[in-house]
Write a protein that holds these residues in place. Sequence first.
Motif, PDB file in Angstrom:
ATOM      1  N   SER A   8      42.720  48.278  68.777  1.00  0.00           N
ATOM      2  CA  SER A   8      42.881  49.418  69.679  1.00  0.00           C
ATOM      3  C   SER A   8      42.996  50.709  68.875  1.00  0.00           C
ATOM      4  N   VAL A   9      42.344  51.748  69.372  1.00  0.00           N
ATOM      5  CA  VAL A   9      42.427  53.080  68.764  1.00  0.00           C
ATOM      6  C   VAL A   9      43.089  53.999  69.786  1.00  0.00           C
ATOM      7  N   LEU A  42      38.372  47.571  70.847  1.00  0.00           N
ATOM      8  CA  LEU A  42      37.214  46.860  70.305  1.00  0.00           C
ATOM      9  C   LEU A  42      37.511  45.370  70.367  1.00  0.00           C
ATOM     10  N   GLU A  43      36.647  44.602  71.028  1.00  0.00           N
ATOM     11  CA  GLU A  43      36.858  43.170  71.166  1.00  0.00           C
ATOM     12  C   GLU A  43      35.624  42.398  70.710  1.00  0.00           C
ATOM     13  N   THR A  70      46.002  53.018  64.998  1.00  0.00           N
ATOM     14  CA  THR A  70      45.231  51.796  65.229  1.00  0.00           C
ATOM     15  C   THR A  70      46.199  50.628  65.302  1.00  0.00           C
ATOM     16  N   GLN A  71      45.963  49.730  66.230  1.00  0.00           N
ATOM     17  CA  GLN A  71      46.789  48.543  66.322  1.00  0.00           C
ATOM     18  C   GLN A  71      45.909  47.331  66.598  1.00  0.00           C
ATOM     19  N   PHE A  72      46.427  46.169  66.210  1.00  0.00           N
ATOM     20  CA  PHE A  72      45.644  44.950  66.285  1.00  0.00           C
ATOM     21  C   PHE A  72      46.382  43.904  67.110  1.00  0.00           C
ATOM     22  N   GLN A 109      51.028  47.148  64.447  1.00  0.00           N
ATOM     23  CA  GLN A 109      50.681  48.536  64.159  1.00  0.00           C
ATOM     24  C   GLN A 109      50.253  48.632  62.696  1.00  0.00           C
ATOM     25  N   ASP A 110      49.058  49.126  62.453  1.00  0.00           N
ATOM     26  CA  ASP A 110      48.582  49.252  61.072  1.00  0.00           C
ATOM     27  C   ASP A 110      47.568  50.387  61.005  1.00  0.00           C
ATOM     28  N   SER A 111      48.069  51.605  60.879  1.00  0.00           N
ATOM     29  CA  SER A 111      47.194  52.783  60.868  1.00  0.00           C
ATOM     30  C   SER A 111      46.949  53.247  59.445  1.00  0.00           C
ATOM     31  N   PRO A 112      45.687  53.355  59.014  1.00  0.00           N
ATOM     32  CA  PRO A 112      45.387  53.869  57.673  1.00  0.00           C
ATOM     33  C   PRO A 112      45.944  55.274  57.486  1.00  0.00           C
TER      34      PRO A 112
END
Length: 538
Positions: free
Chosen positions: A496-497, A512-513, A387-389, A375-378
């Motif tokens: 992912s959003v 997004l991939e 947003t997560q990666f 998890q890393d949301s601005p």
Amino acid sequence: MNLENKISYIVNYCGKYLGHENMIFERKQNFDFNIEFAEEKFIKENINKLKIIILTGEAGDGKSHLLNNMKSYIDKGWKILSEDFSQLDDGNQKEILQKIEESIYLNEIHTSHNNEKSIDIDSNKKYILAANIGILMNKILTHCPTLFSKLQNPNDNIKVINFEKRNIASDDSTFKEFVKSFLNFDGKPCENRSCKHCSDCPFYYNITEMLKSNVIDSLRTLCNAIFLLGGHLTIRELLSLISFMITHGKTCEDMQQEENVAVYRYYNIFHDNTDVLLKKFQPLDPAKKRDEVKESESKAEIIERRRKNFFTSTDIDRFFLLPVAYLSEFKQILVKLEKNEYLDIKEDDPLCNSLKYGLLKIISKEHSFGEIVLQDSPSYLGETIKTQFTADFSKIMLIWNDIDFEVNSEDDKRKNNPNVEFSQNKFYLSCVYDGDGKEISNMIKLLIDYKAFAFIMMNYENYYVYTEGFSNVEYGFGDFFIKILSKHPEFYKKMSVIFDRKSYGKFIDFDLEIYKPKLMRGDKTEKIIIKKRDRSVG
């Protein structure tokens, strides 16, 4: 020394007696318990090649005592710049630091031109300085800021001994020798027949009990616990603790006025008292550790039993008897790293596995290092858009490592002293990867101290802890993996959003991939594809 004289001597080390007058008494002692610690042993072994020795740390760390010992074996070429740096005025302090900086500079020139006979400089100046850490750092940054970096990267000619980093109880044999020497007396009971407690003297009971090996082992456990929790114990504080355990701050005359002397047993040291130096030990009170209680036991009896049991038990890990969760497990990891320098995160070991899966629960819903969701949301997106990666970490080498460990270094910094179980109170989680699967020296590191370790273990055991945000800010677990991805974006699988359903009910979550077509040889074109995200995924 008989018992009465011994009590009169050691009571002076209790905290309430350590005013300026008694500190002067302390410094003037010849110390019959003059034990050689590792720092002095190093100086003796390397005295011929050293040119600068700086002793620093807190008041009471033993700087003056070590300096007095050194006077017996240093030659006339050595100059003691100051035995008490804090007592000098600012001008003299500046002059001393400039002398040290000049000496380092001259030695550097001499080393770089050691084959040129035409170089005529005096590189034989040898200096010793003893200074408390706070004022030393302040004056270096004020007067000689370039000296700071030189002392941080010392060579074979410079030794900076910072006692703040020392665990006074690290070496088992040295610690036992120190305690026994301090408490040494003729072994005879009190012979003062005029004292009403002569037959049941609390001093004699305490001192004879404390000379037993299992009691000294328990005392060492307390000192090690302070170190593991990130604290620092000075020699003065240790002597104060031992003194209080024997005397409770009372002289023979004071004790004669007491009726119930049984309350002054050596293990009753954790109650609230005015001795400031003992406050470090109060959170470690074994009486706070829950265990099975008999119905017939009163509260006072439970407290007495737990405290006494901590000091007298044998063949047991005493860290389990302290009211500090996961302290024994933390020690076990450090013991492993003392022997191995590093441990692969995939190592098949029960404790290492607990640590690994606890970490995974903090940073990701996935419990496999094959795929990690971060998890890393601005902050500018607010709380309504996340947003997560998702990343593939299967090819990255992650290790738990000693703080002195360096990849590809042939220099093993471990002392391999069988009397030392562990020498550090923290370690690293490190990423070792260069993009081609080869090891590198520039590792990405995350420091793990006791608090971070306990947080990981709580997550492993499914305690409810608020991890989102807290773990990233307080310990940086998520940030550690984000930092890896920023250096190695090839491990991104997708982004992912996710929209807040109340605020953005009609918006569609998406992924997004990165897509790499394999239709044509040599075609390295990468495309980003957008996929609708199933809300049930998260």
